[in-house]
Write a protein that holds these residues in place. Structure first.
Motif, mmCIF file in Angstrom:
data_model
loop_
_atom_site.group_PDB
_atom_site.id
_atom_site.type_symbol
_atom_site.label_atom_id
_atom_site.label_comp_id
_atom_site.label_asym_id
_atom_site.label_seq_id
_atom_site.Cartn_x
_atom_site.Cartn_y
_atom_site.Cartn_z
ATOM 1 N N GLY A 24 0.777 -1.232 0.000
ATOM 2 C CA GLY A 24 0.000 0.000 0.000
ATOM 3 C C GLY A 24 0.807 1.280 0.000
ATOM 4 O O GLY A 24 0.342 2.305 -0.498
ATOM 5 N N VAL A 25 2.030 1.241 0.540
ATOM 6 C CA VAL A 25 2.815 2.469 0.607
ATOM 7 C C VAL A 25 3.119 3.002 -0.791
ATOM 8 O O VAL A 25 3.015 4.213 -1.042
ATOM 9 N N ASN A 26 3.485 2.128 -1.719
ATOM 10 C CA ASN A 26 3.792 2.600 -3.071
ATOM 11 C C ASN A 26 2.582 3.200 -3.766
ATOM 12 O O ASN A 26 2.724 4.103 -4.599
ATOM 13 N N ASP A 27 1.387 2.709 -3.438
ATOM 14 C CA ASP A 27 0.172 3.318 -3.992
ATOM 15 C C ASP A 27 0.073 4.776 -3.566
ATOM 16 O O ASP A 27 -0.328 5.640 -4.356
ATOM 17 N N THR A 28 0.431 5.061 -2.301
ATOM 18 C CA THR A 28 0.320 6.436 -1.804
ATOM 19 C C THR A 28 1.342 7.358 -2.446
ATOM 20 O O THR A 28 1.178 8.582 -2.418
ATOM 21 N N LEU A 29 2.393 6.794 -3.021
ATOM 22 C CA LEU A 29 3.464 7.595 -3.611
ATOM 23 C C LEU A 29 3.293 7.799 -5.113
ATOM 24 O O LEU A 29 4.233 8.223 -5.781
ATOM 25 N N ARG A 30 2.112 7.506 -5.628
ATOM 26 C CA ARG A 30 1.862 7.650 -7.057
ATOM 27 C C ARG A 30 0.762 8.679 -7.305
ATOM 28 O O ARG A 30 -0.174 8.823 -6.515
ATOM 29 N N CYS A 31 0.875 9.362 -8.448
ATOM 30 C CA CYS A 31 -0.143 10.357 -8.794
ATOM 31 C C CYS A 31 -1.477 9.703 -9.122
ATOM 32 O O CYS A 31 -2.509 10.375 -9.188
ATOM 33 N N THR A 32 -1.474 8.391 -9.323
ATOM 34 C CA THR A 32 -2.703 7.651 -9.649
ATOM 35 C C THR A 32 -3.428 7.151 -8.396
ATOM 36 O O THR A 32 -4.369 6.362 -8.515
ATOM 37 N N PHE A 33 -3.007 7.584 -7.212
ATOM 38 C CA PHE A 33 -3.597 7.070 -5.975
ATOM 39 C C PHE A 33 -5.112 7.210 -5.971
ATOM 40 O O PHE A 33 -5.666 8.282 -6.224
ATOM 41 N N ASP A 34 -5.779 6.102 -5.654
ATOM 42 C CA ASP A 34 -7.245 6.055 -5.605
ATOM 43 C C ASP A 34 -7.636 5.068 -4.519
ATOM 44 O O ASP A 34 -7.476 3.864 -4.689
ATOM 45 N N ILE A 35 -8.144 5.568 -3.396
ATOM 46 C CA ILE A 35 -8.454 4.686 -2.267
ATOM 47 C C ILE A 35 -9.561 3.707 -2.609
ATOM 48 O O ILE A 35 -9.601 2.596 -2.072
ATOM 49 N N HIS A 36 -10.461 4.073 -3.531
ATOM 50 C CA HIS A 36 -11.497 3.131 -3.956
ATOM 51 C C HIS A 36 -10.873 1.924 -4.654
ATOM 52 O O HIS A 36 -11.259 0.777 -4.399
ATOM 53 N N ALA A 37 -9.900 2.171 -5.533
ATOM 54 C CA ALA A 37 -9.238 1.082 -6.244
ATOM 55 C C ALA A 37 -8.403 0.236 -5.290
ATOM 56 O O ALA A 37 -8.395 -1.000 -5.377
ATOM 57 N N VAL A 38 -7.706 0.882 -4.358
ATOM 58 C CA VAL A 38 -6.907 0.154 -3.375
ATOM 59 C C VAL A 38 -7.800 -0.771 -2.556
ATOM 60 O O VAL A 38 -7.492 -1.957 -2.347
ATOM 61 N N ALA A 39 -8.926 -0.249 -2.086
ATOM 62 C CA ALA A 39 -9.846 -1.050 -1.265
ATOM 63 C C ALA A 39 -10.398 -2.235 -2.047
ATOM 64 O O ALA A 39 -10.466 -3.357 -1.528
ATOM 65 N N ALA A 40 -10.777 -1.999 -3.292
ATOM 66 C CA ALA A 40 -11.354 -3.072 -4.102
ATOM 67 C C ALA A 40 -10.338 -4.174 -4.370
ATOM 68 O O ALA A 40 -10.665 -5.367 -4.333
ATOM 69 N N ARG A 41 -9.098 -3.795 -4.633
ATOM 70 C CA ARG A 41 -8.059 -4.796 -4.896
ATOM 71 C C ARG A 41 -7.747 -5.618 -3.651
ATOM 72 O O ARG A 41 -7.644 -6.856 -3.706
ATOM 73 N N LEU A 42 -7.580 -4.929 -2.518
ATOM 74 C CA LEU A 42 -7.278 -5.646 -1.287
ATOM 75 C C LEU A 42 -8.426 -6.569 -0.890
ATOM 76 O O LEU A 42 -8.198 -7.695 -0.425
#
Length: 284
Positions: free
Chosen positions: A79-97
């Motif tokens: 998850g940390v690398n997701d936060t370091l990208r301009c494409t960060f989307d908590i909806h997408a992160v939640a759905a994937r996890l």
């Protein structure tokens, strides 16, 4: 009876960056693997974690590879690398996890998860740059916490505590644990698993084999590998991070900084609500 199988998924943290042994990385997952089962029947350990991986990589690449190995225990720390990208989307992160966790639990696999410190604080960025990253990491941690409860994961709260502020726990890059930090993660995971009757081997030692990096090592890292790391992040994250920092400044000047936290909280609530049967968010 076959040996217990442990497969680790994730990014550079789980790959072991910061804990060098010879010409390779060891890390907390390898240390933990040694204590999952008695010495006479050691666990089979496979580390699929890759530096730079995001939740998409875990879902699309690492999870299928792990399923082929039929693990008894799997760690998903990401998850940390997701936060370091301009494409960060908590909806997408939640759905994937949610999909990753559900997949392993459907197989009866013991699932290990963790909340992590925010990178802005670890890198000692200025407040207006650190706060947006902290807000993103809190969002990821809240999602991980809620989904860990939903799927009955063995969840480690590693986002704060003495280990975060103890310089001896961290490597020269300040973003990855050093040997002591990796040992602490392994010890804490082992304690949780032992309490649940899932770890029957000897707990990893807290004693480091090598001294922690000094100031010269930190400067050397910044002058060599660190320069490349910063450059790669700057081409992707920095333009957006500067925009986020400008928002921080404007809201602070207007006395409306709380709105940014409220907006992030609403985004997390919305992301979890979009998942069928998901728990409501709680403090990570």
């Amino acid at each position: 009876m076959r040996p217990l199988r442990f497969v680790a998924l994730g990014d550079s943290l789980t790959e072991g960056v910061g804990d060098p042994v010879g010409d390779t990385w060891r890390g907390w997952a390898a240390l933990l693997a040694d204590g999952l089962a008695p010495v006479d029947t050691p666990a089979e350990f496979t580390n699929l974690a890759v530096s730079g991986a995001q939740t998409r990589d875990v879902l699309e690449r690492q999870t299928p590879a792990a399923l082929d190995l039929r693990p008894d225990v799997v760690s998903v720390v990401i998850g940390v690398n997701d936060t370091l990208r301009c494409t960060f989307d908590i909806h997408a992160v939640a759905a994937r996890l949610d999909q990753v966790y559900a997949t392993f639990r459907a197989e009866g696999t013991v699932l290990l998860t963790a909340c992590l410190p925010d990178p802005g604080t670890m890198l000692r960025l200025p407040g207006v740059l650190a706060r947006p990253l902290a807000r993103r990491q809190r969002a990821v941690n809240t999602v991980v916490h809620a989904l860990s409860e939903r799927y009955g994961a063995v969840h480690l709260h590693a986002a704060d505590g003495d280990w975060v502020s103890d310089r001896a726990m961290w490597s020269a890059d300040r973003l990855h644990p050093g040997e002591r930090g990796h040992r602490q993660l392994a010890l804490r995971f082992h304690a949780l698993l032992a309490d649940a009757g899932l770890a029957t081997g000897t707990a990893p030692s807290a004693d480091a084999e090598f001294p922690p990096p000094g100031r010269s090592a930190s400067l050397w890292w910044l002058a060599t590998a660190g320069t490349g790391w910063v450059a790669r992040r700057c081409t992707d994250l920095l333009p957006q991070l500067l925009t986020l920092a400008a928002d921080e400044v404007r809201h602070k000047a207007r006395g409306t900084s709380a709105r940014l936290d409220l907006s992030a909280s609403h985004a997390v609530t919305s992301a979890l609500a979009a998942l069928s049967g998901a728990e409501q968010p709680d403090a990570a």
